[in-house]
Design a protein around this motif. Sequence first.
Motif, PDB file in Angstrom:
ATOM      1  N   GLU A  26      81.066  89.024  44.728  1.00 60.55           N
ATOM      2  CA  GLU A  26      81.193  89.387  46.141  1.00 60.55           C
ATOM      3  C   GLU A  26      79.910  89.066  46.896  1.00 60.55           C
ATOM      4  O   GLU A  26      79.320  89.928  47.537  1.00 60.55           O
ATOM      5  CB  GLU A  26      81.536  90.874  46.259  1.00 60.55           C
ATOM      6  CG  GLU A  26      82.917  91.234  45.746  1.00 60.55           C
ATOM      7  CD  GLU A  26      84.019  90.531  46.535  1.00 60.55           C
ATOM      8  OE1 GLU A  26      83.870  90.418  47.768  1.00 60.55           O
ATOM      9  OE2 GLU A  26      84.998  90.086  45.923  1.00 60.55           O
ATOM     10  N   ARG A  27      79.476  87.803  46.782  1.00 61.87           N
ATOM     11  CA  ARG A  27      78.277  87.366  47.499  1.00 61.87           C
ATOM     12  C   ARG A  27      78.537  85.961  48.013  1.00 61.87           C
ATOM     13  O   ARG A  27      79.084  85.116  47.304  1.00 61.87           O
ATOM     14  CB  ARG A  27      77.055  87.384  46.572  1.00 61.87           C
ATOM     15  CG  ARG A  27      76.737  88.754  46.006  1.00 61.87           C
ATOM     16  CD  ARG A  27      75.325  88.779  45.472  1.00 61.87           C
ATOM     17  NE  ARG A  27      75.126  87.922  44.331  1.00 61.87           N
ATOM     18  CZ  ARG A  27      75.142  88.325  43.065  1.00 61.87           C
ATOM     19  NH1 ARG A  27      75.376  89.602  42.792  1.00 61.87           N
ATOM     20  NH2 ARG A  27      74.925  87.474  42.079  1.00 61.87           N
ATOM     21  N   ARG A  28      78.119  85.700  49.227  1.00 66.91           N
ATOM     22  CA  ARG A  28      78.378  84.390  49.822  1.00 66.91           C
ATOM     23  C   ARG A  28      77.284  84.031  50.813  1.00 66.91           C
ATOM     24  O   ARG A  28      76.622  84.922  51.328  1.00 66.91           O
ATOM     25  CB  ARG A  28      79.745  84.356  50.492  1.00 66.91           C
ATOM     26  CG  ARG A  28      79.898  85.338  51.654  1.00 66.91           C
ATOM     27  CD  ARG A  28      81.266  85.271  52.268  1.00 66.91           C
ATOM     28  NE  ARG A  28      82.296  85.775  51.363  1.00 66.91           N
ATOM     29  CZ  ARG A  28      83.594  85.765  51.637  1.00 66.91           C
ATOM     30  NH1 ARG A  28      84.005  85.255  52.781  1.00 66.91           N
ATOM     31  NH2 ARG A  28      84.469  86.253  50.791  1.00 66.91           N
ATOM     32  N   PRO A  29      77.117  82.758  51.105  1.00 66.53           N
ATOM     33  CA  PRO A  29      77.681  81.605  50.405  1.00 66.53           C
ATOM     34  C   PRO A  29      76.823  81.218  49.212  1.00 66.53           C
ATOM     35  O   PRO A  29      75.698  81.697  49.072  1.00 66.53           O
ATOM     36  CB  PRO A  29      77.635  80.518  51.471  1.00 66.53           C
ATOM     37  CG  PRO A  29      76.396  80.855  52.249  1.00 66.53           C
ATOM     38  CD  PRO A  29      76.331  82.366  52.289  1.00 66.53           C
ATOM     39  N   ILE A  30      77.325  80.324  48.358  1.00 66.05           N
ATOM     40  CA  ILE A  30      76.504  79.746  47.304  1.00 66.05           C
ATOM     41  C   ILE A  30      75.707  78.597  47.916  1.00 66.05           C
ATOM     42  O   ILE A  30      76.279  77.695  48.524  1.00 66.05           O
ATOM     43  CB  ILE A  30      77.364  79.233  46.134  1.00 66.05           C
ATOM     44  CG1 ILE A  30      78.228  80.379  45.575  1.00 66.05           C
ATOM     45  CG2 ILE A  30      76.483  78.631  45.041  1.00 66.05           C
ATOM     46  CD1 ILE A  30      77.452  81.589  45.105  1.00 66.05           C
ATOM     47  N   LEU A  31      74.389  78.639  47.757  1.00 62.18           N
ATOM     48  CA  LEU A  31      73.509  77.688  48.437  1.00 62.18           C
ATOM     49  C   LEU A  31      72.717  76.796  47.500  1.00 62.18           C
ATOM     50  O   LEU A  31      72.183  75.771  47.934  1.00 62.18           O
ATOM     51  CB  LEU A  31      72.531  78.452  49.339  1.00 62.18           C
ATOM     52  CG  LEU A  31      73.149  79.273  50.462  1.00 62.18           C
ATOM     53  CD1 LEU A  31      72.077  80.087  51.167  1.00 62.18           C
ATOM     54  CD2 LEU A  31      73.877  78.385  51.455  1.00 62.18           C
ATOM     55  N   ALA A  32      72.601  77.177  46.228  1.00 56.29           N
ATOM     56  CA  ALA A  32      71.761  76.407  45.315  1.00 56.29           C
ATOM     57  C   ALA A  32      72.327  76.457  43.910  1.00 56.29           C
ATOM     58  O   ALA A  32      72.899  77.467  43.492  1.00 56.29           O
ATOM     59  CB  ALA A  32      70.332  76.949  45.324  1.00 56.29           C
ATOM     60  N   MET A  33      72.170  75.359  43.173  1.00 55.84           N
ATOM     61  CA  MET A  33      72.560  75.283  41.764  1.00 55.84           C
ATOM     62  C   MET A  33      71.589  74.382  41.022  1.00 55.84           C
ATOM     63  O   MET A  33      71.080  73.412  41.583  1.00 55.84           O
ATOM     64  CB  MET A  33      73.975  74.717  41.604  1.00 55.84           C
ATOM     65  CG  MET A  33      75.076  75.731  41.619  1.00 55.84           C
ATOM     66  SD  MET A  33      76.661  74.986  41.147  1.00 55.84           S
ATOM     67  CE  MET A  33      77.677  76.463  41.123  1.00 55.84           C
ATOM     68  N   ALA A  34      71.341  74.713  39.757  1.00 59.97           N
ATOM     69  CA  ALA A  34      70.535  73.852  38.887  1.00 59.97           C
ATOM     70  C   ALA A  34      71.029  74.029  37.467  1.00 59.97           C
ATOM     71  O   ALA A  34      71.369  75.148  37.045  1.00 59.97           O
ATOM     72  CB  ALA A  34      69.055  74.204  38.987  1.00 59.97           C
ATOM     73  N   HIS A  35      71.074  72.931  36.715  1.00 61.55           N
ATOM     74  CA  HIS A  35      71.531  72.973  35.328  1.00 61.55           C
ATOM     75  C   HIS A  35      70.442  72.411  34.426  1.00 61.55           C
ATOM     76  O   HIS A  35      69.812  71.399  34.753  1.00 61.55           O
ATOM     77  CB  HIS A  35      72.818  72.158  35.148  1.00 61.55           C
ATOM     78  CG  HIS A  35      73.243  72.033  33.721  1.00 61.55           C
ATOM     79  ND1 HIS A  35      73.269  70.833  33.043  1.00 61.55           N
ATOM     80  CD2 HIS A  35      73.648  72.979  32.835  1.00 61.55           C
ATOM     81  CE1 HIS A  35      73.682  71.044  31.808  1.00 61.55           C
ATOM     82  NE2 HIS A  35      73.916  72.325  31.650  1.00 61.55           N
ATOM     83  N   HIS A  36      70.212  73.088  33.283  1.00 68.11           N
ATOM     84  CA  HIS A  36      69.268  72.595  32.283  1.00 68.11           C
ATOM     85  C   HIS A  36      70.015  72.417  30.976  1.00 68.11           C
ATOM     86  O   HIS A  36      70.443  73.382  30.349  1.00 68.11           O
ATOM     87  CB  HIS A  36      68.099  73.559  32.105  1.00 68.11           C
ATOM     88  CG  HIS A  36      67.004  73.006  31.253  1.00 68.11           C
ATOM     89  ND1 HIS A  36      66.943  73.225  29.895  1.00 68.11           N
ATOM     90  CD2 HIS A  36      65.937  72.210  31.567  1.00 68.11           C
ATOM     91  CE1 HIS A  36      65.884  72.610  29.402  1.00 68.11           C
ATOM     92  NE2 HIS A  36      65.258  71.994  30.395  1.00 68.11           N
ATOM     93  N   GLU A  37      70.179  71.163  30.591  1.00 69.48           N
ATOM     94  CA  GLU A  37      71.004  70.863  29.426  1.00 69.48           C
ATOM     95  C   GLU A  37      70.393  71.401  28.133  1.00 69.48           C
ATOM     96  O   GLU A  37      71.102  71.935  27.271  1.00 69.48           O
ATOM     97  CB  GLU A  37      71.199  69.345  29.316  1.00 69.48           C
ATOM     98  CG  GLU A  37      72.084  68.922  28.159  1.00 69.48           C
ATOM     99  CD  GLU A  37      72.346  67.433  28.152  1.00 69.48           C
ATOM    100  OE1 GLU A  37      72.858  66.948  27.127  1.00 69.48           O
ATOM    101  OE2 GLU A  37      72.046  66.758  29.161  1.00 69.48           O
ATOM    102  N   GLY A  38      69.058  71.292  27.988  1.00 71.33           N
ATOM    103  CA  GLY A  38      68.422  71.681  26.740  1.00 71.33           C
ATOM    104  C   GLY A  38      68.576  73.141  26.388  1.00 71.33           C
ATOM    105  O   GLY A  38      68.693  73.499  25.206  1.00 71.33           O
TER     106      GLY A  38
END
Length: 444
Positions: free
Chosen positions: A244-256
């Motif tokens: 229940e939080r908006r908006p989504i503004l950032a994403m980052a993925h670390h494969e390792g």
Amino acid sequence: MWCRLSALVLRTGYLWAACAATVLALPAGADPADGDEFTTLKGHGGPVMALAVSPEGQVATGSFDNAVGLWSDRTPRWLEAHDAAVTALAFVDAGRLVTAGDDFALYLWPKGGQQAELIGRHLGKIRALAIAPDREMLVSASWDGNIGLWPFDGGAEQRIAVGSGINDVSIGPGGAIYAATMEGQILVYEDAGQPPRRLVDQGFGINQLALGPGGHWLAYGAVDGATRVVDTQTGEPVADFTLERRPILAMAHHEGTARLAVGDGQGYIMMVDTETWRISADFRATHDGPVWALEFAPDGQTIWAAGLDDLAYGWPVALMGEAEAQMAGNRGFLKDPETMPNGERQFMRKCSICHALGPGESCKAGPSLYDVFGRPAGTLAGYRYSQVLDGSDIIWGEATIDALFDLGPDHYIPGSKMPMQRITDPQDRRDLIAFLKRATKVEK
């Protein structure tokens, strides 16, 4: 910009060490040599809106102040070419950096060089950049409804007309381009000359994308607060972490480390384990305001975060949820309106991010307003004005400032760098002008 630690203060069970640009927050009794430390990069004159980290760990920051900070040994090198906020960054390799922003322009900065090469321009604000896995091409996402393809070998640029504003792009291992649109779609372009495959159509604008290892899954974050993961071939759901939080503004993925970081408009950072598809941490990173940008360090042990502050924060992943919120997020325009007279309130809301009131150099996006009354427009020494103000016959005073906000900068000074905004209430304009006359007056 940086200084050595000079004091330790015991506070709520943590040892805090502060200086102009570094803050450490360690559990009491912890050894700073363990690497569990909060680091802040300080020096921008406006909110930090974009982050990038090179394979060697060098951090780049893009800001509302139109500048890019390239940080080495905790010291910034300022890259200045943009005429508006810098909103997207991408390292091509260890030395070269691409920057883009609200001035529609893309620049390539060579290793160790101060002179940027203009790659090209969109017809709208640029929201995201992606580098092809072979490092031979740049892809850009713009609100002009086009994806830009820019070869680094000097080949001709290409445009893919999407038709809707594009908020983010990712490139798969086989060269497929994933585009997130304002209309709530994720479109997949396997061939730039063919119609796209519609992977997701969820009705609310999609802001962020994160592509998993081998391109097997794609995570996305949307305006309505949705955080979902889908199979890239079928579009079938893999996981759903919508809160229940908006908006989504950032994403980052670390494969390792199999971590997916998600930042939202209410100041939270959620960490997801992409092997078990479970939330491993979820905590409030800022006292107020959004998390606008996230990026992992190469080893995955630090997450860099930015929001309304003029800083970037290096947050140890191991301490997530154990320490207090570090990001302040309390800019002047978010203060309680009742605590300020109307003129100051108008300045805080309309002007304070871009303009300082005092004498001396300012690293904000606009020139200082100190002693502005009676000053010809475009004449403050040391500030890089837009061409339209060179030789302007405008003299700043009550009448011209009133006209500026009555008509709006885009009509009063077409082509200037000032953002489009108006103050429609005449009393609000009078109160602002009265405040500026007091606050910018030269001390005798």
